[in-house]
Scaffold this motif. Structure first.
Motif, PDB file in Angstrom:
ATOM      1  N   ALA A 105      18.960  70.618 186.584  1.00 18.66           N
ATOM      2  CA  ALA A 105      19.147  71.723 187.523  1.00 18.66           C
ATOM      3  C   ALA A 105      17.823  72.381 187.900  1.00 18.66           C
ATOM      4  O   ALA A 105      17.694  72.949 188.980  1.00 18.66           O
ATOM      5  N   ASN A 106      16.836  72.301 187.005  1.00 17.36           N
ATOM      6  CA  ASN A 106      15.536  72.909 187.304  1.00 17.36           C
ATOM      7  C   ASN A 106      14.495  71.869 187.725  1.00 17.36           C
ATOM      8  O   ASN A 106      13.298  72.078 187.586  1.00 17.36           O
ATOM      9  N   GLN A 107      14.979  70.747 188.256  1.00 20.22           N
ATOM     10  CA  GLN A 107      14.134  69.735 188.892  1.00 20.22           C
ATOM     11  C   GLN A 107      13.199  68.993 187.938  1.00 20.22           C
ATOM     12  O   GLN A 107      12.130  68.528 188.337  1.00 20.22           O
ATOM     13  N   VAL A 108      13.596  68.869 186.680  1.00 18.53           N
ATOM     14  CA  VAL A 108      12.860  68.041 185.730  1.00 18.53           C
ATOM     15  C   VAL A 108      13.547  66.678 185.711  1.00 18.53           C
ATOM     16  O   VAL A 108      14.768  66.591 185.571  1.00 18.53           O
ATOM     17  N   TRP A 109      12.757  65.628 185.869  1.00 18.60           N
ATOM     18  CA  TRP A 109      13.300  64.274 185.799  1.00 18.60           C
ATOM     19  C   TRP A 109      13.459  63.888 184.340  1.00 18.60           C
ATOM     20  O   TRP A 109      12.567  64.142 183.527  1.00 18.60           O
ATOM     21  N   LEU A 110      14.587  63.271 184.012  1.00 22.08           N
ATOM     22  CA  LEU A 110      14.905  62.908 182.640  1.00 22.08           C
ATOM     23  C   LEU A 110      15.267  61.428 182.559  1.00 22.08           C
ATOM     24  O   LEU A 110      15.898  60.887 183.469  1.00 22.08           O
ATOM     25  N   THR A 111      14.868  60.799 181.471  1.00 25.21           N
ATOM     26  CA  THR A 111      15.284  59.433 181.172  1.00 25.21           C
ATOM     27  C   THR A 111      15.263  59.275 179.662  1.00 25.21           C
ATOM     28  O   THR A 111      14.679  60.098 178.946  1.00 25.21           O
ATOM     29  N   ASP A 112      15.900  58.216 179.169  1.00 22.38           N
ATOM     30  CA  ASP A 112      16.015  58.049 177.719  1.00 22.38           C
ATOM     31  C   ASP A 112      14.690  57.708 177.051  1.00 22.38           C
ATOM     32  O   ASP A 112      14.410  58.165 175.954  1.00 22.38           O
ATOM     33  N   ALA A 113      13.879  56.883 177.691  1.00 23.55           N
ATOM     34  CA  ALA A 113      12.581  56.471 177.143  1.00 23.55           C
ATOM     35  C   ALA A 113      11.804  55.760 178.247  1.00 23.55           C
ATOM     36  O   ALA A 113      12.386  55.319 179.238  1.00 23.55           O
ATOM     37  N   VAL A 114      10.499  55.660 178.052  1.00 24.37           N
ATOM     38  CA  VAL A 114       9.658  54.908 178.982  1.00 24.37           C
ATOM     39  C   VAL A 114       8.836  53.917 178.154  1.00 24.37           C
ATOM     40  O   VAL A 114       7.893  54.310 177.465  1.00 24.37           O
ATOM     41  N   PRO A 115       9.206  52.632 178.184  1.00 23.01           N
ATOM     42  CA  PRO A 115       8.419  51.632 177.465  1.00 23.01           C
ATOM     43  C   PRO A 115       6.985  51.580 178.008  1.00 23.01           C
ATOM     44  O   PRO A 115       6.745  51.898 179.179  1.00 23.01           O
ATOM     45  N   PRO A 116       6.029  51.181 177.169  1.00 25.32           N
ATOM     46  CA  PRO A 116       4.615  51.257 177.565  1.00 25.32           C
ATOM     47  C   PRO A 116       4.249  50.447 178.805  1.00 25.32           C
ATOM     48  O   PRO A 116       3.339  50.832 179.540  1.00 25.32           O
TER      49      PRO A 116
END
Length: 186
Positions: A163-174
């Motif tokens: 809702a506050n415009q932060v992008w979320l994901t579970d993880a980011v592999p290298p």
């Protein structure tokens, strides 16, 4: 935001994102808490916070950390939880690139293992370099990582926009991140 209000905002973050049990605050499955119950619990812990304080914090917080229900009787944190809540986020297609700000002391670990949520539910990403730089600056000398969100999406990773415009994901592999050169010549 003045010092007293900032301190109260940090308290709200603590009880709405991490430790509601500190004030015996029941959260529903979606992270919502009754404001009157929150205020009573805070008072029992010696934290002097009023309804007006809560409304002002929600209205003026530059990171928009909190949301009010339509009837303004309930509040929840917009993201950043370490406790299990369902924010009812729907997967959305991100921009091709996103950014993550961190401190330089974490660079080698991030490049080796990627971005992990740690104690939170998701990895937090920014849509722009400036925001990522601000985030990284909170932890020391900042470093910015560029995230290949397009490739991550094609690989099956889901992204959410809080809702506050932060992008979320579970993880980011290298393999999906790189250091962004933010030097004056870069």
């Amino acid at each position: 935001m003045d010092k007293k209000l900032k301190s109260k905002s940090k308290f709200l973050s603590l009880v709405l994102r991490h430790q509601p049990e500190l004030i015996q605050l029941p959260l529903d499955a979606n992270g919502w808490a009754d404001i009157e119950v929150l205020l009573a619990g805070a008072a029992r812990q010696g934290v002097n916070i009023s309804l007006q304080d809560v409304l002002e914090i929600v209205a003026t917080n530059d990171k928009q950390r909190f949301a009010l229900s339509g009837d303004k009787r309930r509040i929840r944190a917009s993201q950043g939880h370490s406790i299990d809540v369902d924010l009812q986020l729907t997967p959305v297609t991100p921009p091709d690139e996103l950014y993550h700000g961190s401190a330089t002391r974490f660079t080698d670990a991030i490049l080796a293992t990627g971005l992990q949520p740690g104690q939170r539910r998701h990895v937090h990403l920014s849509a722009d370099v400036e925001t990522a730089h601000k985030v990284g600056s909170r932890h020391g000398k900042p470093v910015i990582f560029r995230i290949d969100a397009k490739a991550l999406t094609l690989a099956g990773h889901a992204f959410y926009l809080s809702a506050n415009q932060v992008w979320l994901t579970d993880a980011v592999p290298p393999q999906y991140l790189s250091l962004l050169d933010t030097s004056p010549q870069g």
